[in-house]
Design an enzyme around this catalytic site. Structure first.
Site, PDB file in Angstrom:
ATOM      1  N   GLN A 173       0.789  -1.230   0.000  1.00 49.11           N
ATOM      2  CA  GLN A 173       0.000   0.000   0.000  1.00 49.11           C
ATOM      3  C   GLN A 173       0.820   1.279   0.000  1.00 49.11           C
ATOM      4  O   GLN A 173       0.430   2.273  -0.607  1.00 49.11           O
ATOM      5  CB  GLN A 173      -0.935  -0.011   1.211  1.00 49.11           C
ATOM      6  CG  GLN A 173      -1.979   1.089   1.206  1.00 49.11           C
ATOM      7  CD  GLN A 173      -3.130   0.741   2.109  1.00 49.11           C
ATOM      8  OE1 GLN A 173      -4.034   0.016   1.728  1.00 49.11           O
ATOM      9  NE2 GLN A 173      -3.090   1.231   3.334  1.00 49.11           N
ATOM     10  N   ARG A 221      -4.986   9.594   8.126  1.00 50.09           N
ATOM     11  CA  ARG A 221      -5.767   8.579   7.439  1.00 50.09           C
ATOM     12  C   ARG A 221      -5.797   8.937   5.956  1.00 50.09           C
ATOM     13  O   ARG A 221      -5.503  10.063   5.577  1.00 50.09           O
ATOM     14  CB  ARG A 221      -7.211   8.516   7.966  1.00 50.09           C
ATOM     15  CG  ARG A 221      -7.398   8.137   9.409  1.00 50.09           C
ATOM     16  CD  ARG A 221      -6.725   6.855   9.844  1.00 50.09           C
ATOM     17  NE  ARG A 221      -7.133   5.631   9.181  1.00 50.09           N
ATOM     18  CZ  ARG A 221      -7.859   4.657   9.740  1.00 50.09           C
ATOM     19  NH1 ARG A 221      -8.289   4.787  10.985  1.00 50.09           N
ATOM     20  NH2 ARG A 221      -8.129   3.548   9.079  1.00 50.09           N
ATOM     21  N   SER A 222      -6.185   7.974   5.135  1.00 48.60           N
ATOM     22  CA  SER A 222      -6.228   8.258   3.696  1.00 48.60           C
ATOM     23  C   SER A 222      -7.312   9.275   3.362  1.00 48.60           C
ATOM     24  O   SER A 222      -7.198  10.027   2.395  1.00 48.60           O
ATOM     25  CB  SER A 222      -6.425   6.973   2.900  1.00 48.60           C
ATOM     26  OG  SER A 222      -7.548   6.261   3.360  1.00 48.60           O
ATOM     27  N   ASP A 272      -0.641  -1.476  12.853  1.00 53.86           N
ATOM     28  CA  ASP A 272      -1.713  -0.513  12.582  1.00 53.86           C
ATOM     29  C   ASP A 272      -3.051  -1.227  12.733  1.00 53.86           C
ATOM     30  O   ASP A 272      -3.685  -1.172  13.783  1.00 53.86           O
ATOM     31  CB  ASP A 272      -1.530   0.075  11.184  1.00 53.86           C
ATOM     32  CG  ASP A 272      -2.694   0.975  10.758  1.00 53.86           C
ATOM     33  OD1 ASP A 272      -3.475   1.396  11.627  1.00 53.86           O
ATOM     34  OD2 ASP A 272      -2.816   1.258   9.550  1.00 53.86           O
ATOM     35  N   LYS A 314      -3.486   6.413  15.383  1.00 56.84           N
ATOM     36  CA  LYS A 314      -4.507   7.113  14.605  1.00 56.84           C
ATOM     37  C   LYS A 314      -5.656   7.482  15.538  1.00 56.84           C
ATOM     38  O   LYS A 314      -6.312   6.597  16.091  1.00 56.84           O
ATOM     39  CB  LYS A 314      -5.027   6.225  13.476  1.00 56.84           C
ATOM     40  CG  LYS A 314      -4.012   5.943  12.379  1.00 56.84           C
ATOM     41  CD  LYS A 314      -4.564   4.944  11.376  1.00 56.84           C
ATOM     42  CE  LYS A 314      -3.644   4.765  10.181  1.00 56.84           C
ATOM     43  NZ  LYS A 314      -4.103   3.678   9.283  1.00 56.84           N
ATOM     44  N   GLU A 328      -3.099   9.469  -1.004  1.00 60.33           N
ATOM     45  CA  GLU A 328      -2.205  10.161  -0.081  1.00 60.33           C
ATOM     46  C   GLU A 328      -1.138  10.980  -0.800  1.00 60.33           C
ATOM     47  O   GLU A 328      -0.149  11.392  -0.200  1.00 60.33           O
ATOM     48  CB  GLU A 328      -1.585   9.156   0.888  1.00 60.33           C
ATOM     49  CG  GLU A 328      -2.662   8.481   1.734  1.00 60.33           C
ATOM     50  CD  GLU A 328      -2.119   7.555   2.800  1.00 60.33           C
ATOM     51  OE1 GLU A 328      -0.894   7.358   2.862  1.00 60.33           O
ATOM     52  OE2 GLU A 328      -2.933   7.028   3.577  1.00 60.33           O
TER      53      GLU A 328
END
EC number: 4.2.1.11
Length: 429
Positions: free
Chosen positions: A167, A370-371, A316, A341, A209
């Site tokens: 990712q 976050r995205s 995560d 997060k 992102e």
């Protein structure tokens, strides 16, 4: 002592064009604190609940009017007259009012937006920068550091519409002397990477992102392109700049197998751990996030035993900023770092508790966006105020990402000689 006299919630848009929640906390002296809740694409199954309306006639069902109504109704009634500086009391009151394990009743997006807005109002009321107020809440007054940015310059997985399975491919300017120098280094590499990709005839459109999102032959090909860009920018890979991955492995894990569809390969946990180990031997990768599925704790143990002594292994989806899960991971020797997060857990107080637990156990804590982001730059202040040492906030384009970098530049200027940047020393291994 200032008091909360009003709280307002509203529906705004995030960087993907989806609704999210913004909250204002108004004090009796006229001060207003405002904050937005972010939203993720690849999410852990045990994250706190992001309350969506489910009404397909509005925003394809992604509206947040229910969460907004919870802010303007029960949360407002609960917190009117309260002291905004007592963060713990505010957050605990909202958590108790919700009454569920994952904030499913009020919504983590509603609780978080109010939690952060209250912190901002309290900071203003005390005439403090937000990072200083956060340091006080954290029990570490005056202890600051500038984080090493982990810059996501090639996007794959759930963050892009390409064939790359991993990712995020990130660069870390560990050899810089200051944050601003590190940011400049990363920006120069980003622009050189665009030229490298163009020279190969590849797409230079960007993902969620802000990183480039080309189709590539393999994950190793992505690393090779970045290595070339680092060299062309005039930096030494492994000394000036190191690499990091976010595999988001839960997204390609099925029936006990890790399926790299872009490469036509499939692995069991042992095999994928060995695959990642091989990448760390061929490239100076010093951090790997979510290298295995969130439920594959046996696989995580294999990976930790294989490379945990020399590589930062970040949980995560594995830990979801949750102290109960983190505690179990620490006891079992799983990973050696946690991604932080806000919206995975849903309040500032619980976020700080996760950072404190990680540090006490010798784990690192990586502050993350976050995205689905907004212009809200609170995570920049969180990184400095907790002296976390590392931040993930995307690439070097898109204002939803750059807003955090710009806030860090402002903080560095304010702190002057106190703006310590430790570089490579911030990482495990």
């Amino acid at each position: 002592m200032a008091k909360i006299v009003d709280i307002k919630g509203r529906e705004v848009l995030d960087s993907r064009g989806n609704p999210t929640v913004e909250a204002d906390v108004l004090l009796d002296n006229g001060i207003i604190g405002s904050a937005c809740a972010p939203s993720g694409a690849s999410t852990g199954s045990r994250e706190a609940l992001e309350l969506r309306d489910g009404d397909k006639s509005r925003y394809l069902g992604k509206g947040v009017l229910k969460a907004v109504a919870n802010i303007n109704g029960p949360i407002r009634e609960l917190l009117l007259g309260k002291d905004p500086s007592d963060q713990k009391a505010l957050d605990r009151a909202m958590i108790e009012l919700d009454g569920t394990e994952n904030k499913a009743k009020l919504g983590a997006n509603a609780i978080l937006a109010v939690s952060l807005a209250a912190a901002k109002a309290a900071a203003q009321d005390q005439d403090l920068p937000l990072y200083a107020h956060i340091a006080n809440l954290n029990g570490t007054p005056g202890q600051y550091s500038m984080p090493v940015p982990m810059m996501n310059i090639i996007n794959g997985g759930e963050h892009a519409d390409n064939n790359v399975d991993i990712q995020e491919f990130m660069v870390q300017p560990v050899g810089a002397k200051t944050f601003s120098d590190g940011l400049r280094m990363g920006t120069e590499i980003f622009h050189h990477l665009k030229a490298v990709l163009k020279a190969r005839g590849l797409n230079t459109a960007v993902g969620d992102e802000g990183g480039f999102a080309p189709n590539l032959a393999s994950n190793e090909d992505a690393l090779g392109a970045i290595a070339e860009a680092v060299e062309k920018a005039g930096y030494k890979l492994g000394t000036d700049v190191t690499l990091a991955l976010d595999c988001a492995a839960s997204e390609f894990y099925e029936d006990g197998k890790y399926n790299l569809s872009g490469e036509g390969k499939s692995f069991d946990a042992e095999g994928f751990a060995e695959y990642l180990k091989g990448l760390t031997e061929r490239f100076p990768i010093i951090s790997i996030e979510d290298g295995l599925d969130e439920s594959d704790w046996a696989g995580w143990k294999i990976l930790t035993d294989k490379i945990g002594e020399k590589v930062q292994l970040v949980g995560d989806d594995l830990f979801v900023t949750n102290t109960k899960i983190l505690k179990e991971g620490i006891e079992k020797g799983i990973g050696n770092s946690i991604l932080i997060k806000f919206n995975q857990i849903g309040s500032l107080t619980e976020t700080l508790e996760a950072i404190q637990m990680a540090k006490a156990a010798g784990y690192t804590a990586v502050i993350s966006h976050r995205s689905g982001e907004t212009e809200d730059s609170t995570i920049a202040d969180l990184a400095v105020g907790t002296a976390a040492g590392q931040i993930k906030t995307g690439s070097l384009c898109r204002s939803d990402r750059v807003s955090k970098y710009n806030q860090l530049l402002r903080i560095e200027e304010q702190l002057g000689a106190k703006a310590v940047y430790r570089g490579r020393a911030e990482f495990r291994g």
